[in-house]
Write a protein that holds these residues in place. Sequence first.
Motif, PDB file in Angstrom:
ATOM      1  N   MET A 264     -14.186   6.127 -48.659  1.00  0.00           N
ATOM      2  CA  MET A 264     -13.583   7.406 -48.245  1.00  0.00           C
ATOM      3  C   MET A 264     -13.692   7.614 -46.743  1.00  0.00           C
ATOM      4  O   MET A 264     -13.411   8.710 -46.239  1.00  0.00           O
ATOM      5  CB  MET A 264     -14.259   8.562 -48.982  1.00  0.00           C
ATOM      6  N   GLY A 265     -14.131   6.589 -45.986  1.00  0.00           N
ATOM      7  CA  GLY A 265     -14.202   6.678 -44.533  1.00  0.00           C
ATOM      8  C   GLY A 265     -15.445   7.347 -43.995  1.00  0.00           C
ATOM      9  O   GLY A 265     -15.501   7.726 -42.829  1.00  0.00           O
ATOM     10  N   ILE A 266     -16.498   7.460 -44.831  1.00  0.00           N
ATOM     11  CA  ILE A 266     -17.739   8.106 -44.409  1.00  0.00           C
ATOM     12  C   ILE A 266     -18.729   7.020 -43.995  1.00  0.00           C
ATOM     13  O   ILE A 266     -18.990   6.098 -44.771  1.00  0.00           O
ATOM     14  CB  ILE A 266     -18.325   8.960 -45.543  1.00  0.00           C
ATOM     15  N   TYR A 315     -16.982  15.829 -61.708  1.00  0.00           N
ATOM     16  CA  TYR A 315     -16.433  16.604 -60.583  1.00  0.00           C
ATOM     17  C   TYR A 315     -16.306  15.780 -59.304  1.00  0.00           C
ATOM     18  O   TYR A 315     -15.311  15.911 -58.570  1.00  0.00           O
ATOM     19  CB  TYR A 315     -17.341  17.815 -60.327  1.00  0.00           C
ATOM     20  N   LEU A 316     -17.284  14.898 -59.022  1.00  0.00           N
ATOM     21  CA  LEU A 316     -17.368  14.257 -57.707  1.00  0.00           C
ATOM     22  C   LEU A 316     -16.094  13.534 -57.268  1.00  0.00           C
ATOM     23  O   LEU A 316     -15.623  13.759 -56.149  1.00  0.00           O
ATOM     24  CB  LEU A 316     -18.561  13.294 -57.664  1.00  0.00           C
ATOM     25  N   PRO A 317     -15.475  12.655 -58.074  1.00  0.00           N
ATOM     26  CA  PRO A 317     -14.292  11.940 -57.565  1.00  0.00           C
ATOM     27  C   PRO A 317     -13.098  12.841 -57.292  1.00  0.00           C
ATOM     28  O   PRO A 317     -12.168  12.425 -56.592  1.00  0.00           O
ATOM     29  CB  PRO A 317     -13.995  10.931 -58.680  1.00  0.00           C
ATOM     30  N   PHE A 318     -13.116  14.065 -57.829  1.00  0.00           N
ATOM     31  CA  PHE A 318     -12.009  14.989 -57.591  1.00  0.00           C
ATOM     32  C   PHE A 318     -12.299  15.958 -56.450  1.00  0.00           C
ATOM     33  O   PHE A 318     -11.460  16.814 -56.124  1.00  0.00           O
ATOM     34  CB  PHE A 318     -11.693  15.775 -58.873  1.00  0.00           C
ATOM     35  N   SER A 319     -13.486  15.836 -55.833  1.00  0.00           N
ATOM     36  CA  SER A 319     -13.808  16.692 -54.695  1.00  0.00           C
ATOM     37  C   SER A 319     -13.074  16.194 -53.462  1.00  0.00           C
ATOM     38  O   SER A 319     -12.498  15.092 -53.454  1.00  0.00           O
ATOM     39  CB  SER A 319     -15.317  16.700 -54.443  1.00  0.00           C
ATOM     40  N   ASP A 320     -13.117  16.976 -52.391  1.00  0.00           N
ATOM     41  CA  ASP A 320     -12.421  16.578 -51.164  1.00  0.00           C
ATOM     42  C   ASP A 320     -13.305  15.731 -50.240  1.00  0.00           C
ATOM     43  O   ASP A 320     -12.867  15.344 -49.155  1.00  0.00           O
ATOM     44  CB  ASP A 320     -11.914  17.808 -50.413  1.00  0.00           C
ATOM     45  N   PHE A 321     -14.550  15.435 -50.669  1.00  0.00           N
ATOM     46  CA  PHE A 321     -15.496  14.647 -49.898  1.00  0.00           C
ATOM     47  C   PHE A 321     -15.729  15.236 -48.504  1.00  0.00           C
ATOM     48  O   PHE A 321     -16.004  14.526 -47.549  1.00  0.00           O
ATOM     49  CB  PHE A 321     -15.041  13.183 -49.787  1.00  0.00           C
ATOM     50  N   SER A 322     -15.617  16.550 -48.425  1.00  0.00           N
ATOM     51  CA  SER A 322     -15.965  17.234 -47.191  1.00  0.00           C
ATOM     52  C   SER A 322     -17.482  17.343 -47.094  1.00  0.00           C
ATOM     53  O   SER A 322     -18.209  17.086 -48.064  1.00  0.00           O
ATOM     54  CB  SER A 322     -15.355  18.636 -47.161  1.00  0.00           C
ATOM     55  N   TYR A 323     -17.949  17.733 -45.912  1.00  0.00           N
ATOM     56  CA  TYR A 323     -19.387  17.887 -45.715  1.00  0.00           C
ATOM     57  C   TYR A 323     -19.952  18.909 -46.703  1.00  0.00           C
ATOM     58  O   TYR A 323     -21.017  18.695 -47.292  1.00  0.00           O
ATOM     59  CB  TYR A 323     -19.669  18.332 -44.284  1.00  0.00           C
ATOM     60  N   TYR A 324     -19.228  20.005 -46.924  1.00  0.00           N
ATOM     61  CA  TYR A 324     -19.714  21.077 -47.795  1.00  0.00           C
ATOM     62  C   TYR A 324     -19.810  20.599 -49.245  1.00  0.00           C
ATOM     63  O   TYR A 324     -20.835  20.779 -49.908  1.00  0.00           O
ATOM     64  CB  TYR A 324     -18.790  22.288 -47.710  1.00  0.00           C
ATOM     65  N   VAL A 328     -23.297  20.098 -51.440  1.00  0.00           N
ATOM     66  CA  VAL A 328     -23.571  20.805 -52.696  1.00  0.00           C
ATOM     67  C   VAL A 328     -23.902  19.803 -53.799  1.00  0.00           C
ATOM     68  O   VAL A 328     -24.852  19.985 -54.569  1.00  0.00           O
ATOM     69  CB  VAL A 328     -22.353  21.667 -53.098  1.00  0.00           C
ATOM     70  N   PHE A 329     -23.130  18.720 -53.869  1.00  0.00           N
ATOM     71  CA  PHE A 329     -23.397  17.686 -54.876  1.00  0.00           C
ATOM     72  C   PHE A 329     -24.782  17.078 -54.665  1.00  0.00           C
ATOM     73  O   PHE A 329     -25.527  16.857 -55.618  1.00  0.00           O
ATOM     74  CB  PHE A 329     -22.328  16.597 -54.800  1.00  0.00           C
ATOM     75  N   ALA A 330     -25.138  16.793 -53.413  1.00  0.00           N
ATOM     76  CA  ALA A 330     -26.420  16.159 -53.120  1.00  0.00           C
ATOM     77  C   ALA A 330     -27.588  17.054 -53.524  1.00  0.00           C
ATOM     78  O   ALA A 330     -28.569  16.588 -54.116  1.00  0.00           O
ATOM     79  CB  ALA A 330     -26.508  15.820 -51.631  1.00  0.00           C
ATOM     80  N   VAL A 331     -27.508  18.344 -53.225  1.00  0.00           N
ATOM     81  CA  VAL A 331     -28.580  19.268 -53.588  1.00  0.00           C
ATOM     82  C   VAL A 331     -28.692  19.381 -55.100  1.00  0.00           C
ATOM     83  O   VAL A 331     -29.787  19.253 -55.681  1.00  0.00           O
ATOM     84  CB  VAL A 331     -28.341  20.650 -52.956  1.00  0.00           C
ATOM     85  N   PHE A 332     -27.559  19.587 -55.759  1.00  0.00           N
ATOM     86  CA  PHE A 332     -27.572  19.772 -57.205  1.00  0.00           C
ATOM     87  C   PHE A 332     -28.035  18.514 -57.920  1.00  0.00           C
ATOM     88  O   PHE A 332     -28.896  18.558 -58.805  1.00  0.00           O
ATOM     89  CB  PHE A 332     -26.174  20.161 -57.689  1.00  0.00           C
ATOM     90  N   TYR A 333     -27.478  17.364 -57.516  1.00  0.00           N
ATOM     91  CA  TYR A 333     -27.822  16.121 -58.193  1.00  0.00           C
ATOM     92  C   TYR A 333     -29.256  15.709 -57.903  1.00  0.00           C
ATOM     93  O   TYR A 333     -29.911  15.096 -58.751  1.00  0.00           O
ATOM     94  CB  TYR A 333     -26.862  15.012 -57.773  1.00  0.00           C
TER      95      TYR A 333
END
Length: 420
Positions: A264-266, A315-324, A328-333
């Motif tokens: 995803m270019g990150i 949810y993750l693959p359908f997210s926009d992979f923005s910082y926000y 959120v995914f990192a904290v929750f997971y």
Amino acid sequence: MNIVRPRLFGQNYAFVVVAAIFLTLLAAAGARSAPGVLILPLEEHFGWGRSTTALSAGIGIFLYGMVGPFAAALMNTLGLRRTVLGALALMSASAAVSAFMSEPWHLILSWGVFSGLGSGAVALVLAATIVNRWFVRNRSLMMGLLTASTATGTLVFLPVLAWLSQTGGWQPVVIAVALVLAAMIPVVWLLVPERPAAVGLLPYGATTAPVEAPHAGMVSAAIGTLKRAARTRSFWYLFATFFICGFTTNGLVGTHLIALCGDMGIPAVQAAGLLMVMGIFDLVGTTLSGWLTDRYDPRKLLFLYYALRGLSLIYLPFSDFSYYSLAVFAVFYGLDWIATVPPTLRLATEAFGERDAPVVFGWIAAGHQMGAASAAYLGGALRDSQGDYLTMFLLAGSTGLVAAGLSVMIRRGQTAGAPA
């Protein structure tokens, strides 16, 4: 000879042992995280495909799990100190030798076979053995803390290893891992007695010395315990849910998240930073899970953990992979990463008793690593064949929901360990 005098601490010396094992598990887990960082640098340097590096990671994860029950039995026969010291030496040596690899089989042998064999003895079964030997009170809380170290080490080490790979290539990564593992050998040698009775102490919270039953040989103890446990439904429910736990955590996210973010270019360092955030919150989440397990029905906790994990992976693959969204995914997971371990061990101990529980849990943990190995290899294979990770994340999320359903079917108490 221990560097401290355990009797001066009394029963509180159990916390010194936990601190030493916490650091040991942290270092070993950090070593297990290295293959996730090495995937892209090895591709660039040697031209090896994603499936080749994923195969090495999968073999290492698989052996990591399969060694567990035999390591637990070996700790009862050969001794805990000898087992752990030997495992640390093997892992350190295999990482150091890998600095000279030039062929794919070198990678598979060092980071797959030898690292997997060594890390299997410095894993969840070590935590379970330490907790059952040194604690009568607050067992689930201590298991949560030690479990958190295994996941936190995996995730916290990643930014440092990613920075090393980005600035100096793959060789500084393996050398750093070798040095960290070697540094833990004197820590275990000086601070961790074989058991409380060896230094004239009682387990924390105990009023009388536990009666040590005689143990069979390593293989017969591991296989015999498995045969008894395999006759119960509770064992297979716990095994299946923990298989899914491994499939959805270190097998998929721990191995492939950096590569997914790269697609995803990150940058790798930024992606590793996400895993570090997960590690920090995992320390909170898993320790809290241990506290909750001492107070609430562990089956309901497992249902909640697996259901939320499954939904987050979908949810993750359908997210926009923005910082926000990634934050959120990192904290929750992170909060949910290995929160499943304290309730799983609690159910195993209730069903199979304190003596057999570490070995039974070793077999259940083997299921965890089988799931992780499957996800590590399958994720790489699907990425090579389909060009993305979408199918893999949807599959993993669905298995999380299945595990949630299985969790509420587990029986509690000693009757759960009786043959079905």
